[in-house]
Design a protein around this motif. Structure first.
Motif, mmCIF file in Angstrom:
data_model
loop_
_atom_site.group_PDB
_atom_site.id
_atom_site.type_symbol
_atom_site.label_atom_id
_atom_site.label_comp_id
_atom_site.label_asym_id
_atom_site.label_seq_id
_atom_site.Cartn_x
_atom_site.Cartn_y
_atom_site.Cartn_z
ATOM 1 N N GLN B 2 0.823 -1.194 0.000
ATOM 2 C CA GLN B 2 0.000 0.000 0.000
ATOM 3 C C GLN B 2 0.857 1.244 0.000
ATOM 4 O O GLN B 2 0.388 2.324 0.306
ATOM 5 C CB GLN B 2 -0.881 0.013 1.240
ATOM 6 C CG GLN B 2 -1.834 -1.165 1.300
ATOM 7 C CD GLN B 2 -2.655 -1.142 2.553
ATOM 8 O OE1 GLN B 2 -2.923 -0.095 3.113
ATOM 9 N NE2 GLN B 2 -3.051 -2.296 3.031
ATOM 10 N N GLN B 3 2.099 1.099 -0.327
ATOM 11 C CA GLN B 3 3.020 2.221 -0.202
ATOM 12 C C GLN B 3 2.598 3.401 -1.044
ATOM 13 O O GLN B 3 2.232 3.262 -2.205
ATOM 14 C CB GLN B 3 4.415 1.759 -0.611
ATOM 15 C CG GLN B 3 5.515 2.741 -0.269
ATOM 16 C CD GLN B 3 6.875 2.177 -0.592
ATOM 17 O OE1 GLN B 3 7.073 1.673 -1.667
ATOM 18 N NE2 GLN B 3 7.788 2.251 0.346
ATOM 19 N N GLY B 4 2.696 4.580 -0.451
ATOM 20 C CA GLY B 4 2.401 5.785 -1.199
ATOM 21 C C GLY B 4 3.589 6.204 -2.023
ATOM 22 O O GLY B 4 4.711 5.754 -1.825
ATOM 23 N N CYS B 23 1.204 13.200 -3.043
ATOM 24 C CA CYS B 23 1.317 11.808 -2.605
ATOM 25 C C CYS B 23 0.175 11.029 -3.224
ATOM 26 O O CYS B 23 -0.973 11.482 -3.208
ATOM 27 C CB CYS B 23 1.240 11.756 -1.083
ATOM 28 S SG CYS B 23 0.923 10.135 -0.385
ATOM 29 N N TYR B 25 -1.551 7.025 -3.429
ATOM 30 C CA TYR B 25 -1.532 5.731 -2.748
ATOM 31 C C TYR B 25 -2.417 4.757 -3.513
ATOM 32 O O TYR B 25 -3.092 5.130 -4.474
ATOM 33 C CB TYR B 25 -2.000 5.874 -1.294
ATOM 34 C CG TYR B 25 -3.353 6.527 -1.129
ATOM 35 C CD1 TYR B 25 -3.470 7.913 -1.043
ATOM 36 C CD2 TYR B 25 -4.504 5.763 -1.043
ATOM 37 C CE1 TYR B 25 -4.706 8.506 -0.892
ATOM 38 C CE2 TYR B 25 -5.747 6.354 -0.883
ATOM 39 C CZ TYR B 25 -5.840 7.729 -0.808
ATOM 40 O OH TYR B 25 -7.063 8.324 -0.663
ATOM 41 N N LEU B 32 -4.641 9.538 6.275
ATOM 42 C CA LEU B 32 -3.339 9.746 5.652
ATOM 43 C C LEU B 32 -2.601 10.765 6.498
ATOM 44 O O LEU B 32 -3.181 11.742 6.966
ATOM 45 C CB LEU B 32 -3.507 10.244 4.214
ATOM 46 C CG LEU B 32 -2.232 10.414 3.393
ATOM 47 C CD1 LEU B 32 -2.475 10.019 1.943
ATOM 48 C CD2 LEU B 32 -1.700 11.834 3.475
ATOM 49 N N THR B 91 0.087 6.048 4.742
ATOM 50 C CA THR B 91 -1.308 5.629 4.785
ATOM 51 C C THR B 91 -1.451 4.479 5.747
ATOM 52 O O THR B 91 -0.516 3.709 5.954
ATOM 53 C CB THR B 91 -1.773 5.176 3.392
ATOM 54 O OG1 THR B 91 -0.929 4.107 2.940
ATOM 55 C CG2 THR B 91 -1.703 6.318 2.412
ATOM 56 N N GLY B 99 5.404 6.572 1.880
ATOM 57 C CA GLY B 99 5.795 6.855 0.513
ATOM 58 C C GLY B 99 7.296 7.013 0.414
ATOM 59 O O GLY B 99 8.026 6.887 1.393
#
Lengths: 115, 108
Positions: B2-4, B23, B25, B32, B91, B99
């Protein structure tokens, strides 16, 4: 905000030794804490979720036998890097969530250098 | 994951100018958060925006969230040299993912 401390802040060790990093929540109780690793100029990568009284949950690709996590109390989680190698040199950061709001508060980090 | 993803990866501005970082996601979120990290130091929580909020202010910071586009922006107004740092969005979803970060340099 909530306060999270880490100890030590910086550790240098020889290859093959084990290093223990402590993460303490100073003003809240945390059933769950998180461990992250950050390589230079990169983002934080979640390594594992530390669960009080039960086994940690590791992210894919993280060796649970190498990175031992113990969450024996509601205010202390420890990460032990076993048989450390130079490629384990990194910045390790823990965090603990606060209740309700969903915020996370991070420790100041521990810089590990393996020679 | 789920990395932004933040963009730009690096931003250099003059003191007094505004800095905008974005950003994106991948999956649905509960909230967030934006964090700041000075070089080699720990993270400092800046601001949290919930999935049902569209905009939030805190001092010189303004955060927007567009859940339909799965994106957020962080605006720092009237930047100062002390704002020089890396900025990350994170997130939660079921876990907490960061991120890649935007490295901001504010030139005095």
């Amino acid at each position: 905000g909530a306060v999270v401390s880490q100890h030590p802040s910086w550790v240098i060790c020889k290859s093959g030794t084990s290093v223990k990093i402590e993460c303490r929540s100073l003003d809240f109780q945390a059933t769950t804490m998180f461990w992250y690793r950050q390589f230079p100029k990169q983002s934080l990568m979640l390594m594992a979720t530390s669960n009080e009284g039960s086994k940690a949950t590791y992210e894919q690709g993280v060796e649970k036998d190498k990175f031992l996590i113990n969450h024996a109390s509601l205010t202390l989680s420890t990460l032990t890097v076993t048989s450390a190698h130079p490629e384990d040199s990194s910045f390790y950061i823990c965090s603990g969530p606060t209740s309700g709001a969903g915020e996370q508060f991070f420790g100041p980090g521990t810089r590990l250098t393996v020679l | 994951s789920q990395q932004g993803e933040e963009d730009p990866q690096a931003l250099s501005i003059q003191e007094g100018e505004n800095a905008t970082m974005n950003c994106s996601y991948k999956t649905s979120i509960n909230n967030l958060q934006w964090y700041r990290q000075n070089s080699g130091r720990g993270l400092v929580h800046l601001i949290l925006i919930r999935s049902n909020e569209r905009e939030k202010h805190s001092g010189r910071l303004r955060v927007t969230l567009d859940t339909s586009k799965k994106s957020s922006s962080l605006l720092i107004t009237a930047s100062r040299a002390a704002d020089t740092a890396s900025y990350f969005c994170a997130t939660d979803g079921n876990q907490f993912y960061f991120g890649t970060g935007t490295s901001l340099t504010v030139i005095p």
